[in-house]
Structure formats: structure tokens, C-alpha cells
Write a protein that holds these residues in place. Structure first.
Motif, PDB file in Angstrom:
ATOM      1  N   PHE A 158      -5.207  17.776 -15.235  1.00  0.00           N
ATOM      2  CA  PHE A 158      -5.447  18.254 -13.869  1.00  0.00           C
ATOM      3  C   PHE A 158      -6.294  17.241 -13.093  1.00  0.00           C
ATOM      4  CE2 PHE A 158      -5.345  20.930 -10.420  1.00  0.00           C
ATOM      5  CZ  PHE A 158      -6.554  21.469 -10.038  1.00  0.00           C
ATOM      6  N   LEU A 159      -7.298  16.705 -13.775  1.00  0.00           N
ATOM      7  CA  LEU A 159      -8.153  15.683 -13.151  1.00  0.00           C
ATOM      8  C   LEU A 159      -7.315  14.473 -12.736  1.00  0.00           C
ATOM      9  CD1 LEU A 159     -11.008  14.528 -12.469  1.00  0.00           C
ATOM     10  CD2 LEU A 159     -11.027  13.600 -14.785  1.00  0.00           C
ATOM     11  N   SER A 160      -6.419  14.046 -13.631  1.00  0.00           N
ATOM     12  CA  SER A 160      -5.594  12.866 -13.316  1.00  0.00           C
ATOM     13  C   SER A 160      -4.681  13.148 -12.113  1.00  0.00           C
ATOM     14  CB  SER A 160      -4.768  12.431 -14.522  1.00  0.00           C
ATOM     15  OG  SER A 160      -3.964  13.480 -14.970  1.00  0.00           O
ATOM     16  N   VAL A 161      -4.171  14.391 -12.032  1.00  0.00           N
ATOM     17  CA  VAL A 161      -3.313  14.745 -10.872  1.00  0.00           C
ATOM     18  C   VAL A 161      -4.140  14.672  -9.586  1.00  0.00           C
ATOM     19  CG1 VAL A 161      -2.056  16.650  -9.768  1.00  0.00           C
ATOM     20  CG2 VAL A 161      -1.663  16.156 -12.169  1.00  0.00           C
ATOM     21  N   ILE A 162      -5.340  15.243  -9.642  1.00  0.00           N
ATOM     22  CA  ILE A 162      -6.221  15.245  -8.455  1.00  0.00           C
ATOM     23  C   ILE A 162      -6.525  13.813  -8.024  1.00  0.00           C
ATOM     24  CG2 ILE A 162      -8.529  15.820  -7.620  1.00  0.00           C
ATOM     25  CD1 ILE A 162      -7.404  18.433  -7.995  1.00  0.00           C
ATOM     26  N   ILE A 163      -6.882  12.967  -9.011  1.00  0.00           N
ATOM     27  CA  ILE A 163      -7.232  11.573  -8.680  1.00  0.00           C
ATOM     28  C   ILE A 163      -6.031  10.847  -8.077  1.00  0.00           C
ATOM     29  CG2 ILE A 163      -7.954   9.344  -9.670  1.00  0.00           C
ATOM     30  CD1 ILE A 163     -10.261  11.327  -9.517  1.00  0.00           C
ATOM     31  N   LEU A 164      -4.855  11.055  -8.658  1.00  0.00           N
ATOM     32  CA  LEU A 164      -3.642  10.385  -8.146  1.00  0.00           C
ATOM     33  C   LEU A 164      -3.328  10.856  -6.719  1.00  0.00           C
ATOM     34  CD1 LEU A 164      -1.376  10.499 -11.316  1.00  0.00           C
ATOM     35  CD2 LEU A 164      -2.021   8.428 -10.104  1.00  0.00           C
ATOM     36  N   VAL A 165      -3.470  12.152  -6.500  1.00  0.00           N
ATOM     37  CA  VAL A 165      -3.179  12.718  -5.174  1.00  0.00           C
ATOM     38  C   VAL A 165      -4.168  12.179  -4.127  1.00  0.00           C
ATOM     39  CG1 VAL A 165      -3.593  14.925  -3.989  1.00  0.00           C
ATOM     40  CG2 VAL A 165      -1.882  14.804  -5.778  1.00  0.00           C
ATOM     41  N   MET A 166      -5.446  12.145  -4.506  1.00  0.00           N
ATOM     42  CA  MET A 166      -6.475  11.623  -3.578  1.00  0.00           C
ATOM     43  C   MET A 166      -6.195  10.174  -3.242  1.00  0.00           C
ATOM     44  SD  MET A 166      -9.961  13.294  -5.075  1.00  0.00           S
ATOM     45  CE  MET A 166     -10.961  11.891  -4.729  1.00  0.00           C
ATOM     46  N   PHE A 167      -5.821   9.415  -4.258  1.00  0.00           N
ATOM     47  CA  PHE A 167      -5.547   7.992  -4.058  1.00  0.00           C
ATOM     48  C   PHE A 167      -4.348   7.795  -3.142  1.00  0.00           C
ATOM     49  CE2 PHE A 167      -7.597   4.357  -5.623  1.00  0.00           C
ATOM     50  CZ  PHE A 167      -6.703   3.308  -5.564  1.00  0.00           C
TER      51      PHE A 167
ATOM     52  N   ILE B   3       0.853  -1.209   0.000  1.00  0.00           N
ATOM     53  CA  ILE B   3       0.000   0.000   0.000  1.00  0.00           C
ATOM     54  C   ILE B   3       0.877   1.244   0.000  1.00  0.00           C
ATOM     55  CG2 ILE B   3      -1.690   1.324   1.312  1.00  0.00           C
ATOM     56  CD1 ILE B   3      -2.689  -1.325   2.472  1.00  0.00           C
ATOM     57  N   GLN B   4       1.894   1.237   0.863  1.00  0.00           N
ATOM     58  CA  GLN B   4       2.754   2.423   0.972  1.00  0.00           C
ATOM     59  C   GLN B   4       3.531   2.647  -0.317  1.00  0.00           C
ATOM     60  OE1 GLN B   4       4.791   1.445   4.662  1.00  0.00           O
ATOM     61  NE2 GLN B   4       3.736   3.086   5.713  1.00  0.00           N
ATOM     62  N   THR B   5       3.956   1.556  -0.959  1.00  0.00           N
ATOM     63  CA  THR B   5       4.691   1.673  -2.224  1.00  0.00           C
ATOM     64  C   THR B   5       3.807   2.301  -3.297  1.00  0.00           C
ATOM     65  OG1 THR B   5       5.797  -0.389  -1.628  1.00  0.00           O
ATOM     66  CG2 THR B   5       6.114   0.398  -3.881  1.00  0.00           C
ATOM     67  N   VAL B   6       2.570   1.816  -3.382  1.00  0.00           N
ATOM     68  CA  VAL B   6       1.635   2.359  -4.384  1.00  0.00           C
ATOM     69  C   VAL B   6       1.370   3.840  -4.102  1.00  0.00           C
ATOM     70  CG1 VAL B   6      -0.711   2.193  -5.295  1.00  0.00           C
ATOM     71  CG2 VAL B   6       0.595   0.127  -4.880  1.00  0.00           C
ATOM     72  N   ALA B   7       1.226   4.193  -2.820  1.00  0.00           N
ATOM     73  CA  ALA B   7       0.979   5.595  -2.438  1.00  0.00           C
ATOM     74  C   ALA B   7       2.139   6.484  -2.877  1.00  0.00           C
ATOM     75  CB  ALA B   7       0.772   5.696  -0.927  1.00  0.00           C
ATOM     76  N   VAL B   8       3.342   6.003  -2.619  1.00  0.00           N
ATOM     77  CA  VAL B   8       4.532   6.790  -2.992  1.00  0.00           C
ATOM     78  C   VAL B   8       4.627   6.922  -4.515  1.00  0.00           C
ATOM     79  CG1 VAL B   8       7.056   6.698  -2.997  1.00  0.00           C
ATOM     80  CG2 VAL B   8       5.829   6.300  -0.885  1.00  0.00           C
ATOM     81  N   LEU B   9       4.371   5.808  -5.217  1.00  0.00           N
ATOM     82  CA  LEU B   9       4.437   5.838  -6.694  1.00  0.00           C
ATOM     83  C   LEU B   9       3.393   6.800  -7.250  1.00  0.00           C
ATOM     84  CD1 LEU B   9       5.049   2.070  -7.544  1.00  0.00           C
ATOM     85  CD2 LEU B   9       6.572   3.963  -8.058  1.00  0.00           C
ATOM     86  N   SER B  10       2.204   6.779  -6.683  1.00  0.00           N
ATOM     87  CA  SER B  10       1.121   7.702  -7.123  1.00  0.00           C
ATOM     88  C   SER B  10       1.561   9.136  -6.957  1.00  0.00           C
ATOM     89  CB  SER B  10      -0.153   7.497  -6.302  1.00  0.00           C
ATOM     90  OG  SER B  10      -0.654   6.235  -6.487  1.00  0.00           O
ATOM     91  N   THR B  11       2.180   9.403  -5.811  1.00  0.00           N
ATOM     92  CA  THR B  11       2.633  10.788  -5.539  1.00  0.00           C
ATOM     93  C   THR B  11       3.699  11.197  -6.547  1.00  0.00           C
ATOM     94  OG1 THR B  11       2.371  10.172  -3.230  1.00  0.00           O
ATOM     95  CG2 THR B  11       3.322  12.309  -3.660  1.00  0.00           C
ATOM     96  N   ILE B  12       4.613  10.263  -6.845  1.00  0.00           N
ATOM     97  CA  ILE B  12       5.698  10.590  -7.794  1.00  0.00           C
ATOM     98  C   ILE B  12       5.109  10.855  -9.175  1.00  0.00           C
ATOM     99  CG2 ILE B  12       7.731   9.627  -8.983  1.00  0.00           C
ATOM    100  CD1 ILE B  12       8.353   8.153  -6.301  1.00  0.00           C
ATOM    101  N   VAL B  13       4.188  10.004  -9.599  1.00  0.00           N
ATOM    102  CA  VAL B  13       3.549  10.176 -10.918  1.00  0.00           C
ATOM    103  C   VAL B  13       2.778  11.501 -10.959  1.00  0.00           C
ATOM    104  CG1 VAL B  13       1.788   9.248 -12.469  1.00  0.00           C
ATOM    105  CG2 VAL B  13       3.447   7.717 -11.438  1.00  0.00           C
ATOM    106  N   ALA B  14       2.068  11.799  -9.867  1.00  0.00           N
ATOM    107  CA  ALA B  14       1.310  13.065  -9.784  1.00  0.00           C
ATOM    108  C   ALA B  14       2.250  14.259  -9.902  1.00  0.00           C
ATOM    109  CB  ALA B  14       0.548  13.130  -8.463  1.00  0.00           C
ATOM    110  N   TYR B  15       3.409  14.137  -9.258  1.00  0.00           N
ATOM    111  CA  TYR B  15       4.393  15.225  -9.317  1.00  0.00           C
ATOM    112  C   TYR B  15       4.918  15.401 -10.737  1.00  0.00           C
ATOM    113  CZ  TYR B  15       8.605  17.936  -8.401  1.00  0.00           C
ATOM    114  OH  TYR B  15       9.575  18.901  -8.428  1.00  0.00           O
ATOM    115  N   ILE B  16       5.226  14.283 -11.384  1.00  0.00           N
ATOM    116  CA  ILE B  16       5.762  14.340 -12.754  1.00  0.00           C
ATOM    117  C   ILE B  16       4.725  14.973 -13.687  1.00  0.00           C
ATOM    118  CG2 ILE B  16       6.496  12.923 -14.744  1.00  0.00           C
ATOM    119  CD1 ILE B  16       7.675  10.958 -12.580  1.00  0.00           C
ATOM    120  N   VAL B  17       3.473  14.542 -13.536  1.00  0.00           N
ATOM    121  CA  VAL B  17       2.390  15.063 -14.403  1.00  0.00           C
ATOM    122  C   VAL B  17       2.165  16.553 -14.139  1.00  0.00           C
ATOM    123  CG1 VAL B  17      -0.069  14.869 -14.913  1.00  0.00           C
ATOM    124  CG2 VAL B  17       1.293  12.814 -14.640  1.00  0.00           C
ATOM    125  N   SER B  18       2.225  16.940 -12.868  1.00  0.00           N
ATOM    126  CA  SER B  18       2.010  18.369 -12.554  1.00  0.00           C
ATOM    127  C   SER B  18       3.189  19.205 -13.073  1.00  0.00           C
ATOM    128  CB  SER B  18       1.799  18.583 -11.070  1.00  0.00           C
ATOM    129  OG  SER B  18       2.861  18.051 -10.329  1.00  0.00           O
TER     130      SER B  18
END
Lengths: 213, 441
Positions: free
Chosen positions: A107-116, A5-20
Motif C-alpha cells: 500500500f505504501l508503494s502504491v501511495i508513493i508511486l501515485v504521489m510521484f 517527465i510525462q513518460t515516467v508519470a504515466v509509467l508510475s501510474t501504470i505500475v501503481a495500478y498493477i500493484v493495486s
């Protein structure tokens, strides 16, 4: 399960950062810095240095890097979203770099990734707390999996609704929507707004009366 | 839930208003996300209709006895995780099982059971009636909490010590055991004691005419009377220190609880030996006095008072801020002592702060009691509590140093009474009392 779970959370944050960051790169202001006086590498370096300092400060003060990164992603995206406001001067310029529909989608994808990411982090904390108290790893994994499934369903539904809105709100509206259609959309919007306000007020009043009893 | 609705609703309105203000369609679109979350929180209900039935197999137990608690949980509606926690009172220790559980409420009505075993470490009356629950929404980030109250009260009595007479060996004990000792007040028996001079008021039937006439021949005209022994029970007075000094130790093992145990054990023993027992406390906020009495009824009177004695924790404050000192107590009760020659038992935790009070009290008590050999019938049971709080080797060393220091300070006092040191961390009271018994030669 907690580590996954923590790995997926970190990966989501990294992807969200890259996209933003990608969204930020598409803004006229940042483009002028990159290819203008600032220089490409220096601008990139300063941007990421500022990001790093912000995250360090967040870790020192709140001991939480994940939430700080998520907040940073939203702040970075706002530089790309706000220029699409019709009331701001020079708002047409950003259309040359990235269309409004694509900006909305990214922007929607960033929001969804961040929420997740934030939600998965919370689930990891709950897993920890429940495992410390009960020690029943199997059953706790079962509960967390159920919660993740339900949250994924919520996220999927939200994404579908937002994509429909993007399609209706931007693609149809901007490509020759009739006056009647626009009025209908405006009326539906106002009804929705009024309904939400009423719903919120009624629920607060109901809960207050429940508490008094 | 209210907080969640307010926060999410406010976020939705804020984004929407900013979107309208700036005429930004992207923000207007994004504002739909908190609205969908609100819809989920409204239509998908949190688990509810929580019913918890608690059963405890006993409502009266002794200190250290295991109690089994069983919870039957029923969750009727809703969807999501449920946390259940059965609140255990402060002085109880969880021995087996778990009083906390997490349950997932799915589509069907959820029924589950939790059972665990606990052990009480201090005597007293305890309310054991609250079970708390917390239901979480499966999607949104809010929890609803509540509690279920069951009417359960537990009475924990102090442990009874196994004090028995050793038979078959000729022994001598340093502790005066007042078996068959006689008093100077009470009903007259047939046992002859002595002949003494007649005092006005003595019954004429007691006059020994033979000895009186023999004395007349010698020139002594004053009559003499026979003095018979008075029937009476040996009285035992137990003084228990309930000041802050006794609050030494942890929540689970502390000096006051061991002192209550020792009073319980000694009271039971002396009352079974047909003694008259009295009990008094000093130093606490509430002083207790149980006047002299005998039999089972007296034991229950003492036990009732012992259960009410609560641990006065002082949070590392070793100050002796007592309301009434031992000397004050002895002075106020001095009217009970003349003629009965009681055995005094003082139960305390000796330290530098109460040295003078104990010394003064022992001197005062010496005037009212008999001598058991060289020493008066005064027993000081010193509960050494330093080791109850030690966790590592250096703390244990420090506790031994403190004990040695106290031994030096109390050196003079030990010569004036029967001093018994009891370290509950190392041995039981029975073992300590047995050490006072030596084989007679």
C-alpha cells in the motif's frame, strides 16, 4: 525533458495500478469471485471494464486521466487495507491471504508511486507554462531537475520513515512486544498527535495575524 | 501557505482518526505522510526577501517610441522557484525581450537582471509601477505571491506629423490654408479696403472729405468714410469626435488614437502658421473646449487635453450614443464664429449613424465661413477604420464593401465640404494631405 517527465508519470501510474490490482486479488472477497461463481476471466473482464468506464467518465468530465487513475488505485487498495481493521468483523480472514506487514508495504508503494506520478505531471505542466512564457529550455530543465531531486529526497525520507514504522509497529508489536513498549509507543503517538494539532493551529493563527497587519 | 497547512493538517487528522476508529495500523502508518509534508513545508522555507528595482530611461515619450525597462532582482532567502512578472499597462506592446522570468533560488543570495523594450500605441498618462512575484515551495505544492511597487508614471504624447510646405512648385491645394487671410474683427490696419457711407458712431478722422465734397456737387449730402482692413488671424476650429463610433479598432491600433494624432499634427501646423486655433470635442462622456488662442502656449493647452482623451471601447457596439452631437456643439459655440470666418475641421469616422448629424452641422457651419472656390472652408477628415480589425482576406473584402457603402451614403455630403478619406492601415496622414495638393497650371 517534458516528454521524459510525462513518460515516467504515466509509467508510475501504470505500475501503481498493477500493484493495486495485485492487492485487490489478495482480498477474500475478490478471490471468491475469481474462483467461485463469477468465473476467473469474467471477473477480470468486468473489473477492468468498470475501471475503463470510470476513466472514460473522468476524461469526459475533467479531461484528466492520470489523476482519475491515481484515485482509482487508492480505491482499489482500500478493499485490501480496510479488512485489516481490528474492529471489522471477519478481519482475521484476510491474514490468510496476505500478512498485514506486506499489505502495508505494498500500500505504501502504491501511495508513493501515485504521489510521484501526480507531482511529475504537475512539473510537466509547469515546464510547458514556463517554456511558453520564456522560451529558455535549458534553464527551465535545470529548475525542473532541481525540483525533481528535492521531491525524490522527500519521497525517499517518507519511505524510510514509513518502513521503520512498519517494522516497529507491526513486526515488533506483533511478535511479543512488552506492555511497557506498547505504552511508550501509545504515549509517543499521542504526543505526536497533540503536537501536530498545536503546530497547525499556531501556524494558522500566525498567518492570520500576518494578513491583518 | 495557510490553505496548504489547513488541507494537509486536515488530511493527516482524518486518516489518523479513521485509523484509530477502525483500529487499522496501516492507516495510522499512512497518516505520517502528510505529517512529513507539513514538516517539510515548515522547515524548508519558500524563497523570500524579494527586492526589485525598476529603471526606465525616460518618463516622457511619443506614441510609437521605444522605451527600455530594466529590472534588478534580489532574492535573499529560501529555496525554490520564483516567477517574476513586470505588469505592462494595457496599451503597451512588448517589442523586445521578456517581462516574465523564472528563477531558481539556491543556497546563495540570487541576483539577476531582466530588461525589455516596449512601445506605447496610445497617448495618455500611465502608471507603470507594479511588479508581481510568486515563490514556490521546492517540495510542497503551494506558492506565495506578492508585488513590489515602484513609483513610475509615464506620459505618452501623441505623434507629431511632419507637415511641411512644398516649395519650388506652383501648387493649388483643396484644403484651405489660411495664410495671411484677413478677418472682419480686430485692430485697424493701413490697408485700404473701400469707401462707404458714414454711420453714426464712425470717427470723424475717417471721413473722406474729397469724395464727400464731390458727392455734394452731385446732390448727395451724406458724408462717406474710408474703410480699412482689420488686422486679424484666421481662426481654425477643430472638432474631434470622441463618441463610441471612434472606438473602432484593436487595443493597439484604433481610430481614436489616429484621430488624436491628426489633431496634434494639424494643431501644430496651423499654430506655426500664426493662426488662431480652437479645439472642441463632442460625443464623448467628457466634452473638451479649448478657446481660440495662438502660439506655443495654445499648442500645449491642446496637447494636454489630447493626452486625457481615452479610448472609449464599445466591444463591437457601433451605436452612436453620444452625449452631445456635433450640431449641438456647433450651436452652443455659435457666438465665437461671426466675424472671424473660421476654417472648420471635423475629425470623425463616418458611418450611417452619424450621417445626419454631420450633414446638419456642415450646413450650419457653411453660414459662418468663407468659400474656398465652390466649397465652404469646411474640412471633414474621415478616418476609415474598418481595415484596422481585419485579419484575413474575407474580412478585408467585407471592410472594402463597407467603405464603398459609406462612400455612396456620403456622396451628397462630399459635395458640400472638403472631404478627405484617410485609411491609417494603408497610408499616413501626411500622404493623404499631400494627395490634396495638385500642380497649378
Amino acid at each position: 525533458m517534458k516528454i521524459k517527465i510525462q513518460t515516467v508519470a504515466v509509467l508510475s501510474t501504470i505500475v501503481a495500478y498493477i500493484v493495486s490490482c495485485f492487492l485487490l486479488f489478495t482480498t477474500p472477497f475478490y478471490q471468491s469471485l475469481l474462483y467461485g461463481e463469477g468465473g476467473f476471466i469474467r471477473t477480470l473482464f468486468i473489473t477492468h471494464l468498470l475501471t475503463g468506464l470510470f476513466l472514460l467518465a473522468a476524461y469526459y468530465l475533467k479531461r484528466s486521466v492520470l489523476k482519475a487513475t491515481c484515485a482509482l488505485c487508492i480505491i482499489i487498495c482500500s478493499f485490501a487495507v480496510l479488512p485489516h481493521s481490528k474492529l471489522l468483523i471477519g478481519s482475521d480472514e484476510i491474514e490468510k491471504y496476505l500478512s498485514v506487514e506486506l499489505t502495508a508495504f505494498v500500500f505504501l508503494s502504491v501511495i508513493i508511486l501515485v504521489m510521484f506520478a501526480i507531482r511529475l505531471n504537475k512539473y510537466a505542466r509547469d515546464w510547458n507554462k514556463w517554456f511558453d512564457e520564456t522560451g529558455d529550455k535549458g534553464y527551465i530543465d535545470f529548475i525542473i531537475k532541481n525540483r525533481i531531486k528535492l521531491y525524490s529526497a522527500f519521497t525517499a525520507l517518507t519511505t524510510i520513515i514509513c518502513l521503520i514504522l512498519i517494522a516497529v509497529g507491526f513486526a515488533v508489536l506483533y511478535r511479543g512486544a512488552s506492555v511497557l513498549f506498547i505504552i511508550l509507543i501509545a504515549v509517543i503517538g499521542l504526543m505526536l498527535l497533540a503536537g501536530c494539532v498545536l503546530f497547525v493551529l499556531r501556524n494558522i493563527r500566525y498567518l492570520n495575524s500576518d494578513r491583518k497587519e | 501557505m495557510q490553505k496548504y497547512i489547513s488541507a494537509t493538517g486536515s488530511l493527516f487528522l482524518l486518516i489518523l482518526i479513521i485509523g484509530f476508529l477502525f483500529a487499522n495500523n496501516i492507516l495510522v502508518m499512512i497518516s505520517i505522510i502528510p505529517l512529513i509534508a507539513l514538516a517539510f513545508s515548515y522547515f524548508l522555507k519558500v524563497p523570500g526577501e524579494v527586492k526589485i528595482k525598476k529603471t526606465i530611461f525616460k518618463n516622457r515619450a511619443t506614441v510609437g517610441e521605444l522605451l527600455e525597462v530594466n529590472l534588478k532582482i534580489l532574492i535573499g532567502s529560501g529555496y525554490g522557484p520564483v516567477e517574476i512578472c513586470d505588469v505592462i499597462p494595457e496599451n503597451f506592446e512588448l517589442v523586445e525581450g521578456n517581462n516574465y522570468s523564472v528563477i531558481w533560488k539556491g543556497n546563495k543570495v540570487e541576483e539577476t537582471e531582466i530588461s525589455y523594450k516596449i512601445k506605447c500605441t496610445t497617448s495618455g498618462n500611465y502608471k507603470f509601477n507594479i511588479t508581481k512575484w510568486k515563490c514556490g515551495h521546492p517540495v510542497c505544492n503551494f506558492w506565495e505571491s506578492g508585488q513590489v511597487e515602484n513609483n513610475f508614471f509615464l506620459e505618452i504624447t501623441p505623434r507629431l506629423l511632419e507637415l511641411k510646405k512644398i516649395r519650388g512648385i506652383s501648387t493649388v491645394s483643396k484644403i484651405p490654408m489660411p495664410q495671411g487671410a484677413l478677418a472682419s474683427m480686430g485692430m485697424t490696419t493701413q490697408d485700404f479696403k473701400e469707401i462707404r457711407l458714414y454711420y453714426p458712431g464712425d470717427p470723424f478722422k475717417l471721413i473722406n472729405w474729397k469724395v464727400t465734397s464731390r458727392n455734394l456737387l452731385r446732390g448727395n449730402v451724406w458724408p462717406v468714410v474710408n474703410q480699412f482692413e482689420k488686422e486679424g488671424k484666421k481662426t481654425v476650429w477643430i472638432f474631434l469626435d470622441t463618441s463610441k463610433v471612434m472606438g473602432y479598432g484593436s487595443n493597439v491600433k484604433n481610430v481614436i488614437e489616429y484621430s488624436v494624432e491628426s489633431v496634434n499634427g494639424l494643431a501644430d501646423y496651423y499654430l506655426k502658421q500664426q493662426c488662431s486655433l480652437a479645439f472642441a470635442t463632442y460625443g464623448g462622456s467628457r466634452d473638451v473646449l479649448v478657446t481660440p488662442g495662438s502660439g506655443k502656449h495654445q499648442y500645449y493647452r491642446v496637447l494636454k487635453e489630447l493626452i486625457k482623451i481615452k479610448d472609449q471601447r464599445s466591444n463591437n457596439d457601433n451605436s452612436y450614443n453620444s452625449n452631445k452631437t456635433l450640431y449641438d456643439e456647433v450651436y452652443s459655440l455659435r457666438g465665437h464664429f461671426p466675424g472671424v470666418r473660421p476654417l472648420f475641421v471635423i475629425i470623425t469616422r463616418f458611418c450611417n449613424n452619424n450621417f445626419y448629424d454631420i450633414q446638419k452641422s456642415v450646413n450650419a457651419m457653411s453660414g459662418y465661413t468663407t468659400r474656398n472656390g465652390l466649397l465652404p472652408s469646411i474640412v471633414v477628415l474621415n478616418i476609415v477604420g474598418y481595415e484596422l480589425m481585419t485579419e484575413n482576406k474575407s474580412e478585408k473584402l467585407a471592410s472594402e464593401l463597407l467603405q464603398a457603402m459609406n462612400k455612396i451614403i456620403s456622396n451628397e455630403l462630399r459635395k458640400k465640404c472638403i472631404w478627405i478619406d484617410w485609411n491609417p492601415a494603408k497610408e499616413s496622414l501626411t500622404a493623404v494631405l499631400l494627395k490634396q495638393v495638385v500642380e497649378a497650371r
